[in-house]
Design a protein around this motif. Structure first.
Motif, PDB file in Angstrom:
ATOM      1  N   PHE A  62       0.841  -1.206   0.000  1.00  0.00           N
ATOM      2  CA  PHE A  62       0.000   0.000   0.000  1.00  0.00           C
ATOM      3  C   PHE A  62       0.879   1.260   0.000  1.00  0.00           C
ATOM      4  N   LEU A  63       1.927   1.228   0.830  1.00  0.00           N
ATOM      5  CA  LEU A  63       2.860   2.374   0.921  1.00  0.00           C
ATOM      6  C   LEU A  63       3.540   2.626  -0.428  1.00  0.00           C
ATOM      7  N   VAL A  64       4.010   1.543  -1.044  1.00  0.00           N
ATOM      8  CA  VAL A  64       4.690   1.665  -2.346  1.00  0.00           C
ATOM      9  C   VAL A  64       3.709   2.178  -3.410  1.00  0.00           C
ATOM     10  N   LEU A  65       2.464   1.690  -3.330  1.00  0.00           N
ATOM     11  CA  LEU A  65       1.434   2.126  -4.288  1.00  0.00           C
ATOM     12  C   LEU A  65       1.170   3.630  -4.157  1.00  0.00           C
ATOM     13  N   ILE A  66       1.068   4.104  -2.921  1.00  0.00           N
ATOM     14  CA  ILE A  66       0.817   5.540  -2.682  1.00  0.00           C
ATOM     15  C   ILE A  66       1.918   6.392  -3.330  1.00  0.00           C
ATOM     16  N   PHE A  67       3.180   5.970  -3.113  1.00  0.00           N
ATOM     17  CA  PHE A  67       4.276   6.779  -3.658  1.00  0.00           C
ATOM     18  C   PHE A  67       4.457   6.583  -5.168  1.00  0.00           C
ATOM     19  N   THR A  68       3.979   5.452  -5.693  1.00  0.00           N
ATOM     20  CA  THR A  68       3.973   5.298  -7.157  1.00  0.00           C
ATOM     21  C   THR A  68       2.998   6.321  -7.751  1.00  0.00           C
ATOM     22  N   ILE A  69       1.837   6.450  -7.099  1.00  0.00           N
ATOM     23  CA  ILE A  69       0.841   7.435  -7.562  1.00  0.00           C
ATOM     24  C   ILE A  69       1.427   8.850  -7.435  1.00  0.00           C
ATOM     25  N   TYR A  70       2.137   9.098  -6.321  1.00  0.00           N
ATOM     26  CA  TYR A  70       2.760  10.414  -6.085  1.00  0.00           C
ATOM     27  C   TYR A  70       3.701  10.778  -7.238  1.00  0.00           C
ATOM     28  N   VAL A  71       4.583   9.820  -7.592  1.00  0.00           N
ATOM     29  CA  VAL A  71       5.568  10.088  -8.652  1.00  0.00           C
ATOM     30  C   VAL A  71       4.864  10.262 -10.004  1.00  0.00           C
TER      31      VAL A  71
END
Lengths: 93, 224
Positions: free
Chosen positions: B116-125
């Motif tokens: 979930f954390l990695v997904l959030i920052f993928t969306i951020y980038v």
């Protein structure tokens, strides 16, 4: 620098392979090797990608700089000709 | 250039030491086998991903309060480098799980919260790459502010909830050789983190300069 980098990569990949050869059991060895290889592959890919992208952007920046300088020179030349034209009727008068 | 060379040399020396400690000195845990050695680069990668995301969090907070462009850049670089280490965690974890648990992936608390954390920052980038408008930058900063506290859930998931993932053993369950291997890999990866950070920082600064230059050029051409 490049030669030492290549040597370092070769050592980084060869060293664990030599270590694995000395192990007795095959418990998870293959998975460890895959994980380790992926770690290095991703690291080098990231360094290469970030470096390449940075170089491309810097090239684009220098081209834009040249274009800007050319435009500014053109503007300056136009202003000078305008100034000369405005001065020339006075001389005639 | 000198700084890059210093970073490369220290990274190379630390990596060589880490390799010796992880593959030769640290003992093998018989119940897990050799695959347990993934631990020595899996865990430091997770720590560095947390550091990257925390940099993004603090910089996003500063950006929202002060509105300075450099904070947004700093947050973006932190998120991208943190995401890189997050992907290493997500990729190396299932390889360990396949041997230990017999499955590649299990929807258990630690793995799910990390994904979930990695997904959030993928969306951020992705959001930061879509547009360079102020509104998008603010939206991305808010996303980082809401996303980063998930680190707490990722970290505490193994202790508070029942799951398959091993508990946090760094503070107690490691002997001296294992600690040596773990920390030397951490410092070697830290050099990689700093190198990637510097590379991306320079790249993004140049990217912002290109955008400003293009705006200036189009304005000049319009005036003509």
């Amino acid at each position: 620098m490049i030669r030492s980098g290549k040597l370092f990569c070769a050592l980084a990949l060869l060293f664990p392979a030599l270590c694995f050869a000395s192990y007795d059991e095959a418990m998870g060895k293959r998975h460890l090797l895959i994980a380790y290889a992926l770690f290095w592959a991703l690291s080098f890919a990231a360094i290469f990608y970030f470096g390449l992208k940075g170089r491309q952007i810097k090239n684009e920046l220098s081209k834009l700089n040249e274009r800007l300088q050319a435009l500014e020179q053109k503007d300056r030349a136009e202003e000078e000709t305008k100034a000369q034209e405005s001065r020339s009727p006075d001389v005639k008068a | 250039m000198k700084r890059y060379a210093l970073l490369c040399i220290s990274g190379a020396v630390l990596t060589a030491a880490a390799l010796c400690f992880a593959f030769l000195v640290a003992p093998r845990i018989d119940s897990m086998g050799d695959v347990q050695r993934i631990f020595y680069f899996h865990v430091p990668s997770a720590w560095l991903s947390y550091i990257g995301f925390l940099i993004a969090f603090v910089s996003s907070l500063c950006f929202l309060f002060q509105g300075k462009e450099k904070f947004d850049l700093f947050a973006r670089v932190g998120a991208e480098v943190g995401l890189f280490f997050g992907y290493i965690v997500i990729i190396t974890g299932p390889l360990w799980a396949r041997v230990s648990w017999g499955v590649w992936w299990k929807w258990e608390p630690r793995l799910t919260s990390m994904a979930f954390l990695v997904l959030i920052f993928t969306i951020y980038v992705a959001l930061q790459n879509v547009s360079h408008e102020k509104a998008t930058q603010k939206l991305a900063a808010v996303l980082a502010l809401f996303g980063t506290p998930s680190i707490y859930f990722v970290h505490s998931a193994v202790n508070r909830m029942q799951g398959l993932h091993p508990k946090n053993v760094v503070s107690q369950g490691l002997n001296f050789e294992m600690r040596l291997a773990l920390y030397s890999f951490f410092f070697a990866e830290l050099c990689l983190f700093l190198g990637l950070f510097a590379l991306r920082w320079n790249g993004l600064k140049a990217e912002r300069a290109v955008i400003q230059m293009k705006k200036r050029l189009s304005k000049m051409e319009e005036e003509r």
